[in-house]
Design a protein around this motif. Structure first.
Motif, PDB file in Angstrom:
ATOM      1  N   PRO A  21      -1.089 -17.361  18.618  1.00 31.22           N
ATOM      2  CA  PRO A  21      -1.261 -15.924  18.378  1.00 31.22           C
ATOM      3  C   PRO A  21      -0.627 -15.490  17.071  1.00 31.22           C
ATOM      4  O   PRO A  21       0.497 -15.858  16.756  1.00 31.22           O
ATOM      5  N   GLY A  22      -1.377 -14.729  16.290  1.00 36.76           N
ATOM      6  CA  GLY A  22      -0.897 -14.262  14.999  1.00 36.76           C
ATOM      7  C   GLY A  22      -1.620 -12.998  14.581  1.00 36.76           C
ATOM      8  O   GLY A  22      -2.348 -12.393  15.377  1.00 36.76           O
ATOM      9  N   PRO A  23      -1.467 -12.577  13.320  1.00 33.90           N
ATOM     10  CA  PRO A  23      -2.052 -11.309  12.847  1.00 33.90           C
ATOM     11  C   PRO A  23      -3.568 -11.240  13.001  1.00 33.90           C
ATOM     12  O   PRO A  23      -4.094 -10.190  13.400  1.00 33.90           O
ATOM     13  N   ASP A  24      -4.285 -12.316  12.669  1.00 30.24           N
ATOM     14  CA  ASP A  24      -5.746 -12.286  12.775  1.00 30.24           C
ATOM     15  C   ASP A  24      -6.192 -12.110  14.226  1.00 30.24           C
ATOM     16  O   ASP A  24      -7.106 -11.336  14.528  1.00 30.24           O
ATOM     17  N   MET A  25      -5.540 -12.848  15.112  1.00 25.13           N
ATOM     18  CA  MET A  25      -5.882 -12.749  16.531  1.00 25.13           C
ATOM     19  C   MET A  25      -5.574 -11.345  17.054  1.00 25.13           C
ATOM     20  O   MET A  25      -6.354 -10.764  17.812  1.00 25.13           O
ATOM     21  N   LEU A  26      -4.427 -10.793  16.625  1.00 26.05           N
ATOM     22  CA  LEU A  26      -4.046  -9.450  17.054  1.00 26.05           C
ATOM     23  C   LEU A  26      -5.029  -8.408  16.530  1.00 26.05           C
ATOM     24  O   LEU A  26      -5.361  -7.445  17.220  1.00 26.05           O
ATOM     25  N   TYR A  27      -5.502  -8.621  15.302  1.00 22.46           N
ATOM     26  CA  TYR A  27      -6.464  -7.686  14.711  1.00 22.46           C
ATOM     27  C   TYR A  27      -7.766  -7.674  15.522  1.00 22.46           C
ATOM     28  O   TYR A  27      -8.311  -6.601  15.823  1.00 22.46           O
ATOM     29  N   CYS A  28      -8.248  -8.854  15.870  1.00 27.83           N
ATOM     30  CA  CYS A  28      -9.482  -8.927  16.660  1.00 27.83           C
ATOM     31  C   CYS A  28      -9.270  -8.341  18.048  1.00 27.83           C
ATOM     32  O   CYS A  28     -10.162  -7.663  18.585  1.00 27.83           O
ATOM     33  N   ALA A  29      -8.108  -8.603  18.629  1.00 30.09           N
ATOM     34  CA  ALA A  29      -7.807  -8.043  19.945  1.00 30.09           C
ATOM     35  C   ALA A  29      -7.756  -6.526  19.879  1.00 30.09           C
ATOM     36  O   ALA A  29      -8.243  -5.828  20.775  1.00 30.09           O
ATOM     37  N   THR A  30      -7.169  -6.008  18.805  1.00 30.04           N
ATOM     38  CA  THR A  30      -7.072  -4.562  18.631  1.00 30.04           C
ATOM     39  C   THR A  30      -8.452  -3.921  18.570  1.00 30.04           C
ATOM     40  O   THR A  30      -8.714  -2.896  19.213  1.00 30.04           O
ATOM     41  N   ARG A  31      -9.330  -4.521  17.777  1.00 35.23           N
ATOM     42  CA  ARG A  31     -10.682  -3.981  17.657  1.00 35.23           C
ATOM     43  C   ARG A  31     -11.425  -4.056  18.989  1.00 35.23           C
ATOM     44  O   ARG A  31     -12.149  -3.125  19.377  1.00 35.23           O
ATOM     45  N   ALA A  32     -11.259  -5.145  19.706  1.00 36.03           N
ATOM     46  CA  ALA A  32     -11.955  -5.314  20.981  1.00 36.03           C
ATOM     47  C   ALA A  32     -11.454  -4.330  22.022  1.00 36.03           C
ATOM     48  O   ALA A  32     -12.239  -3.748  22.782  1.00 36.03           O
ATOM     49  N   VAL A  33     -10.130  -4.142  22.063  1.00 39.87           N
ATOM     50  CA  VAL A  33      -9.549  -3.193  23.015  1.00 39.87           C
ATOM     51  C   VAL A  33     -10.014  -1.774  22.703  1.00 39.87           C
ATOM     52  O   VAL A  33     -10.331  -0.984  23.592  1.00 39.87           O
ATOM     53  N   GLY A  34     -10.060  -1.440  21.400  1.00 40.88           N
ATOM     54  CA  GLY A  34     -10.390  -0.079  21.018  1.00 40.88           C
ATOM     55  C   GLY A  34     -11.866   0.255  21.043  1.00 40.88           C
ATOM     56  O   GLY A  34     -12.244   1.399  21.268  1.00 40.88           O
ATOM     57  N   GLN A  35     -12.733  -0.767  20.813  1.00 41.98           N
ATOM     58  CA  GLN A  35     -14.149  -0.448  20.673  1.00 41.98           C
ATOM     59  C   GLN A  35     -15.084  -1.434  21.351  1.00 41.98           C
ATOM     60  O   GLN A  35     -16.295  -1.367  21.173  1.00 41.98           O
ATOM     61  N   GLY A  36     -14.550  -2.389  22.076  1.00 36.83           N
ATOM     62  CA  GLY A  36     -15.415  -3.279  22.842  1.00 36.83           C
ATOM     63  C   GLY A  36     -15.622  -4.646  22.218  1.00 36.83           C
ATOM     64  O   GLY A  36     -15.163  -4.942  21.125  1.00 36.83           O
ATOM     65  N   ARG A  37     -16.355  -5.495  22.957  1.00 37.37           N
ATOM     66  CA  ARG A  37     -16.539  -6.882  22.559  1.00 37.37           C
ATOM     67  C   ARG A  37     -17.233  -7.033  21.206  1.00 37.37           C
ATOM     68  O   ARG A  37     -16.868  -7.893  20.398  1.00 37.37           O
ATOM     69  N   ALA A  38     -18.260  -6.238  20.955  1.00 34.23           N
ATOM     70  CA  ALA A  38     -19.006  -6.366  19.701  1.00 34.23           C
ATOM     71  C   ALA A  38     -18.093  -6.159  18.498  1.00 34.23           C
ATOM     72  O   ALA A  38     -18.158  -6.903  17.507  1.00 34.23           O
ATOM     73  N   ALA A  39     -17.222  -5.163  18.577  1.00 30.73           N
ATOM     74  CA  ALA A  39     -16.296  -4.898  17.480  1.00 30.73           C
ATOM     75  C   ALA A  39     -15.326  -6.057  17.290  1.00 30.73           C
ATOM     76  O   ALA A  39     -14.984  -6.423  16.162  1.00 30.73           O
ATOM     77  N   GLY A  40     -14.874  -6.652  18.391  1.00 28.81           N
ATOM     78  CA  GLY A  40     -13.972  -7.799  18.299  1.00 28.81           C
ATOM     79  C   GLY A  40     -14.653  -9.004  17.677  1.00 28.81           C
ATOM     80  O   GLY A  40     -14.063  -9.716  16.853  1.00 28.81           O
ATOM     81  N   ILE A  41     -15.909  -9.244  18.047  1.00 24.45           N
ATOM     82  CA  ILE A  41     -16.660 -10.370  17.489  1.00 24.45           C
ATOM     83  C   ILE A  41     -16.903 -10.179  15.999  1.00 24.45           C
ATOM     84  O   ILE A  41     -16.710 -11.095  15.192  1.00 24.45           O
ATOM     85  N   ILE A  42     -17.322  -8.990  15.622  1.00 25.62           N
ATOM     86  CA  ILE A  42     -17.576  -8.689  14.214  1.00 25.62           C
ATOM     87  C   ILE A  42     -16.293  -8.849  13.388  1.00 25.62           C
ATOM     88  O   ILE A  42     -16.312  -9.345  12.257  1.00 25.62           O
ATOM     89  N   SER A  43     -15.178  -8.449  13.953  1.00 22.74           N
ATOM     90  CA  SER A  43     -13.903  -8.593  13.259  1.00 22.74           C
ATOM     91  C   SER A  43     -13.572 -10.057  13.017  1.00 22.74           C
ATOM     92  O   SER A  43     -13.087 -10.439  11.937  1.00 22.74           O
ATOM     93  N   GLY A  44     -13.827 -10.902  14.013  1.00 22.83           N
ATOM     94  CA  GLY A  44     -13.593 -12.329  13.851  1.00 22.83           C
ATOM     95  C   GLY A  44     -14.459 -12.929  12.758  1.00 22.83           C
ATOM     96  O   GLY A  44     -14.002 -13.744  11.953  1.00 22.83           O
ATOM     97  N   LEU A  45     -15.733 -12.516  12.709  1.00 29.13           N
ATOM     98  CA  LEU A  45     -16.648 -13.008  11.674  1.00 29.13           C
ATOM     99  C   LEU A  45     -16.219 -12.506  10.290  1.00 29.13           C
ATOM    100  O   LEU A  45     -16.340 -13.225   9.293  1.00 29.13           O
ATOM    101  N   ALA A  46     -15.722 -11.288  10.231  1.00 35.19           N
ATOM    102  CA  ALA A  46     -15.277 -10.729   8.955  1.00 35.19           C
ATOM    103  C   ALA A  46     -14.066 -11.485   8.418  1.00 35.19           C
ATOM    104  O   ALA A  46     -13.994 -11.810   7.224  1.00 35.19           O
TER     105      ALA A  46
END
Length: 209
Positions: A21-46
């Protein structure tokens, strides 16, 4: 081009780092928690896209450095190992920073992707990490330094993207549950720091090949 044992060591280290676990993982988790799975996936790809760009920059810079001086290239490798140890110690000792995902304002998926790429590209710590980590597994006697760095960068970026996309999927489902358990996030700095220290120390040892 790569010695088999050296390549396996790199892949193992890349997987271990990306699973920690680190900043990138936390960032994707944050997006997913706040806006759903699609946002988390897009964040990972970005973040993965930003990693590929950092790989290109590192390949260009390290190739130029080797052309200038083989000794300077070796110094960069050992300085990079020391930097990994420093990162680990600082991470373990740190008491600040985000400890759990935070709710973010909603944004379009295209905007989320753009923000993720820009955040990754403009993060000097990511650039410094690539310049510190990748040279440890490059052997100038085995061919083009630029090509070796590109291959290694693609490997670590692909493994990281796979992990981050999975985090986006996971937190889209259970984000609320983990958000109520701050102990899970406090533990991550110890895991992350230990991995960095162990990896940096092992890379600094002579005759590791």
């Amino acid at each position: 081009m790569f010695e088999f044992s050296n390549l396996m060591l790199f892949i193992g280290a890349a997987v271990a780092l990306n699973l920690t676990p680190g900043p990138d993982m936390l960032y994707c988790a944050t997006r997913a928690v706040g806006q759903g799975r699609a946002a988390g996936i897009i964040s990972g790809l970005a973040i993965g896209t930003g990693g590929l760009l950092h790989t290109v920059f590192a390949a260009m810079g390290l190739s130029a450095l080797l052309m200038f001086s083989a000794t300077a290239f070796t110094i960069v490798k050992y300085a990079g190992a020391a930097y990994l140890v420093y990162l680990g110690v600082r991470t373990v000792m740190s008491r600040g920073g985000a400890s759990s995902p935070k709710r973010l304002a909603h944004a379009s998926l295209s905007r989320i992707f753009f923000q993720g790429v820009v955040t990754s590209i403009l993060n000097p710590k990511v650039a410094l990490f690539f310049l510190s980590f990748l040279p440890q597994f490059v052997d100038p006697s085995r061919g083009s330094v630029a090509l070796q760095v590109l291959i290694l960068g693609v490997i670590i970026t692909c493994t990281g993207t796979t992990v981050n996309v999975s985090v986006g999927l996971l937190f889209g489902q259970i984000g609320g549950w983990l958000d109520r358990r701050p102990t899970f996030w406090k533990f991550q700095r110890w895991v992350t720091g230990s991995v960095f220290v162990a990896l940096g120390a092992s890379l600094a040892l002579p005759d590791r090949n």
